[in-house]
Design an enzyme around this catalytic site. Structure first.
Site: not given
Length: 337
Positions: A157-159, A237, A239, A268, A291
């Protein structure tokens, strides 16, 4: 004079420009006071309900948003996440409550992509060099280039695409895995789409940029790790739930893979994994951050402003940009008597 709308911000690092934007658009802004080390995800439902009792808009980070909380907030109109993940937002509950929830699409893509590249470089070239030097050990150890390597990008996707753009400067060969390949993008970018097993087997670096959902939860488990090269590095980086951290810990101890760069952890959201996280942090072949991949001054300014713009749009009766809207329940209620 129009009555001021009240907006609560439950995140740190809310910049003056975004604050000024809200005020210029008729919003009275309250920034919640959080204890050191505390995030809004640590606040109880009762505390959130107390803080939000008079709020029309909420700029939020990692708090859990569910039907029980929303039922206590009849005045609240819009919930704007300063970020893009929304697994802690019950979108059906937002819809049913007649409210709007948004994410800050595009605000932190560049920051996270930079962070992923930084972790690749750190794993290959830096490691525990400084710690050794502090101990007085200045012996030269050999690193590994990112130049010319094969990098597998899971989630394009974008990242993920931002990472691909940055890898061009390293003359890297890029493999990509996506359940729905964009073949035209592959041709234009030089990315080769492959199945996940092929990506794991052929990559020198595997970097995760997939959303956390039912079909990606624990995507990287002991079987997946066993398919990677013993010289390969894993970077997460995205989840924490994408990786089985206990399997990763064992793989790193056994030399199944060479190292890992971790910005996110299962602990987390699941305290039972805290000991596993501590053990991972103690390993010399792990580079870790809390995070914070999206948390640069510039990245937070961008996401703050997008969240603020979404809040103002909803309070003005308008619709935020479509990619930012994850739930819009304003038409949910019947107008019949």
């Amino acid at each position: 004079m129009t009555e001021q709308r009240k907006v609560l911000v439950t995140q740190r690092f809310f910049d003056p420009e975004s604050l000024a934007y809200l005020k210029a658009n008729g919003c009275e802004v309250c920034i919640a006071s959080l204890a050191d080390g505390q995030g809004d995800g640590d606040l109880s439902e009762d505390r959130l309900a107390e803080l939000l009792a008079e709020a029309d808009g909420w700029i939020v980070g990692h708090a859990w948003i569910n039907a029980a909380l929303l039922a206590r907030l009849p005045r609240l109109q819009v919930i704007a996440r300063r970020g893009v993940g929304y697994e802690r937002v019950d979108v059906d509950a937002v819809q049913a409550a007649g409210k709007v929830a948004t994410i800050a699409v595009g605000g932190n893509d560049a920051s996270v992509a930079d962070h992923a590249i930084a972790m690749m470089l750190a794993l290959g070239r830096l490691g525990e060099a400084k710690a050794r030097m502090v101990r007085g050990d200045w012996a030269i150890s050999l690193g590994r280039d990112l130049y010319g390597k094969t990098v597998g990008v899971v989630g394009i996707g974008r990242i993920g695409r931002g990472v691909v753009k940055r890898l061009a400067g390293f003359d890297a060969q890029v493999l990509a895995y996506s359940p729905q390949p964009d073949w035209s993008y592959g041709r234009e970018s030089g990315v080769r789409y492959v199945d996940l097993n092929t990506l794991l087997a052929e990559s020198d670096y595997v970097t995760l940029h997939a959303p956390l959902q039912d079909d990606t939860r624990l995507l990287i488990d002991d079987v997946a790790l066993s398919r990677m090269k013993p010289t390969a590095f894993l970077i997460n980086t995205a989840r924490g739930g994408l990786v089985d951290d206990r399997a990763l810990l064992q793989a790193l101890r056994d030399g199944v893979i060479a190292g890992a760069g971790l910005d996110v952890f299962l602990s987390e959201t699941d305290p039972l994994y805290r000991a596993t996280t501590d053990a991972l942090l103690a390993l010399p072949n792990v580079v870790a951050t809390p995070h914070s991949g999206a948390s640069t001054h510039e990245g937070l300014q961008r996401t703050n402003l997008i969240a603020a713009q979404c809040v103002v749009a909803v309070l003005n009766g308008d619709t935020p940009p479509a990619p930012c809207v994850i739930a819009d329940g304003r038409g949910h209620f019947s107008t019949e008597e």
